[in-house]
Design a protein around this motif. Structure first.
Motif, short mmCIF file in Angstrom:
data_model
loop_
_atom_site.label_atom_id
_atom_site.label_comp_id
_atom_site.label_asym_id
_atom_site.label_seq_id
_atom_site.Cartn_x
_atom_site.Cartn_y
_atom_site.Cartn_z
N LEU A 11 -33.05 0.56 -23.29
CA LEU A 11 -31.77 1.22 -23.11
C LEU A 11 -31.41 2.12 -24.27
N THR A 12 -32.19 2.07 -25.35
CA THR A 12 -31.80 2.78 -26.56
C THR A 12 -31.73 4.28 -26.31
N PRO A 13 -30.53 4.90 -26.53
CA PRO A 13 -30.37 6.32 -26.25
C PRO A 13 -30.83 7.17 -27.42
N CYS A 60 -28.34 12.26 -18.43
CA CYS A 60 -29.27 12.38 -19.55
C CYS A 60 -30.43 11.40 -19.38
N PRO A 61 -31.67 11.88 -19.22
CA PRO A 61 -32.81 10.96 -19.14
C PRO A 61 -32.96 10.15 -20.42
N ILE A 62 -33.35 8.90 -20.29
CA ILE A 62 -33.58 8.03 -21.44
C ILE A 62 -35.01 7.52 -21.36
N GLY A 63 -35.91 8.28 -21.92
CA GLY A 63 -37.29 7.85 -21.96
C GLY A 63 -37.96 7.91 -20.60
N ILE A 67 -43.34 2.37 -14.81
CA ILE A 67 -42.72 1.56 -13.76
C ILE A 67 -41.38 2.14 -13.34
N ASN A 68 -40.46 2.28 -14.29
CA ASN A 68 -39.11 2.74 -13.95
C ASN A 68 -38.73 3.99 -14.73
N LEU A 69 -37.79 4.74 -14.17
CA LEU A 69 -37.16 5.85 -14.87
C LEU A 69 -35.72 5.44 -15.19
N ALA A 70 -35.20 5.94 -16.28
CA ALA A 70 -33.86 5.55 -16.71
C ALA A 70 -33.04 6.78 -17.09
N SER A 71 -31.75 6.71 -16.80
CA SER A 71 -30.84 7.82 -17.10
C SER A 71 -29.49 7.28 -17.52
N ARG A 72 -28.82 8.06 -18.32
CA ARG A 72 -27.42 7.80 -18.68
C ARG A 72 -26.56 8.78 -17.90
N GLU A 130 -23.82 -1.39 -16.94
CA GLU A 130 -23.05 -0.93 -18.09
C GLU A 130 -23.97 -0.22 -19.08
N PHE A 131 -23.49 0.87 -19.65
CA PHE A 131 -24.23 1.53 -20.71
C PHE A 131 -23.77 0.95 -22.05
N VAL A 132 -24.72 0.43 -22.81
CA VAL A 132 -24.42 -0.15 -24.12
C VAL A 132 -24.84 0.84 -25.20
N GLU A 133 -23.91 1.22 -26.03
CA GLU A 133 -24.21 2.11 -27.16
C GLU A 133 -24.82 1.26 -28.26
N PHE A 134 -26.10 1.47 -28.53
CA PHE A 134 -26.79 0.63 -29.49
C PHE A 134 -26.55 1.10 -30.92
#
Length: 331
Positions: A11-13, A60-63, A67-72, A130-134
């Motif tokens: 999840l790290t942005p 915003c894509p996150i990495g 397997i999976n794609l992730a976005s914010r 939930e988006f967690v701001e790391f």
């Protein structure tokens, strides 16, 4: 598991090479582009209804991963974290959501709160959470140890050992059939399942037969031990541990089930737990007799899983643990 470096998305942005961009809009005068109606975008639909947003301001894509794609998704109601998979149905994300939800309900350690899982209209599935701001570190290990123990202490089951849904450890199915006896559960649904995979995939009769001998002789390792079904994250390694912007520990990407609390340390070989972590943990849940003798037993499950996922590089570690226990138990 370590496979998450290659699969599940952190999840790290912090991916500056991936640009953020505004939500897509299609020009209706160019009909050769497929125009997705609102009802064909369940992620957007949920965010703009149950997510209580009136507009999505940025995606915003996150990495990326295999397997999976992730976005914010940034909105006027806050940010959401979305994972999608174009080939796997909702069952994988449903297992993740059940695990996150169960951990969230303990009100002990911070986890991303799951909101919605569903199918994609073109195939595949999604999960909104939930988006967690790391923050910039994994946080204080002593706080992590204490909060993890508090979760184990708060999350108990009256059904025995298992979980309400099957889930995955990496991409390997994890069988969570409710079982009243912990030794039986761990032998059959953790070690036995992985040993059968190794036999089917590699024809590895050596590790299968020796592992079967171990499975049938685990009882002496649990003498004078009180075992309660505690809620486990199930896949706790360094890639699944972080901290929020306030420095509080956050754990994510779980493979949850109710099991012996010591099984949580099965990935300690790549989790980096130090003395302060264990000291804080055992202040909340005291160490039980024979803890050191059982540590490698719980690592064995994850070594076997890595063997099945990534090949022979992990075989020697798994077989060495099995052989050590066979000598110790004299079987």
């Amino acid at each position: 598991m370590v496979a998450l470096l290659m699969g599940f998305i952190s999840l790290t942005p912090s991916f500056p090479s991936l640009p953020c961009f505004p939500p897509l809009s299609f020009n209706k005068r160019r009909p050769f582009f497929p125009i997705a109606a609102m009802s064909d975008d369940p992620i957007r639909d949920w965010i703009l209804s149950e997510g209580k947003a009136t507009q999505i301001t940025k995606i915003c894509p996150i990495g990326g991963g295999c397997i999976n794609l992730a976005s914010r998704y940034d909105t006027d109601a806050g940010s959401f974290f979305v994972k999608t998979n174009r080939s796997i149905g909702p069952s994988m994300f449903e297992g993740e959501a059940h695990g996150l939800g169960a951990m969230f309900e303990t009100k002990t350690i911070r986890v991303p709160r799951p909101f919605k899982v569903g199918p994609l209209p073109t195939g595949g599935s999604y999960i909104i959470m939930e988006f967690v701001e790391f923050g910039f570190s994994r946080g204080d290990q002593s706080v992590l140890g204490r909060k993890l123990a508090e979760m184990h202490k708060a999350g108990k089951s009256s059904k025995g050992f298992g979980f309400d849904v099957e889930n995955t450890i990496g991409s390997t199915p994890q069988i969570n059939t409710w079982t009243s006896d912990w030794i039986e559960f761990y032998a059959e649904h953790r070690l036995g399942y992985q040993l059968k995979l190794a036999l089917d995939q590699y024809g590895d009769s050596t590790i299968y037969q020796r592992g079967q001998r171990l499975m049938k002789n685990l009882a002496p390792l649990f003498e004078n031990v009180v075992i309660e079904p505690c809620l486990l994250h199930g896949d706790l390694w360094s890639g699944n541990i972080s901290s929020d912007k306030n420095g509080e520990p956050v754990i994510l990407d779980p493979a949850c089930y109710y099991g012996h609390n010591e099984a949580e340390f099965g990935m300690s070989w790549c989790a980096g737990f130090g003395g302060s972590f264990y000291n804080s943990y055992f202040e909340v849940i005291p160490k039980q007799p024979g803890f050191e003798k059982r540590r490698d037993l719980y690592m064995l499950y994850h070594y076997l899983n890595h063997y099945n996922l990534f090949g022979s590089g992990y075989r020697s570690s798994a077989l060495s643990i099995i052989d050590d226990y066979l000598r110790m138990l004299k079987v």
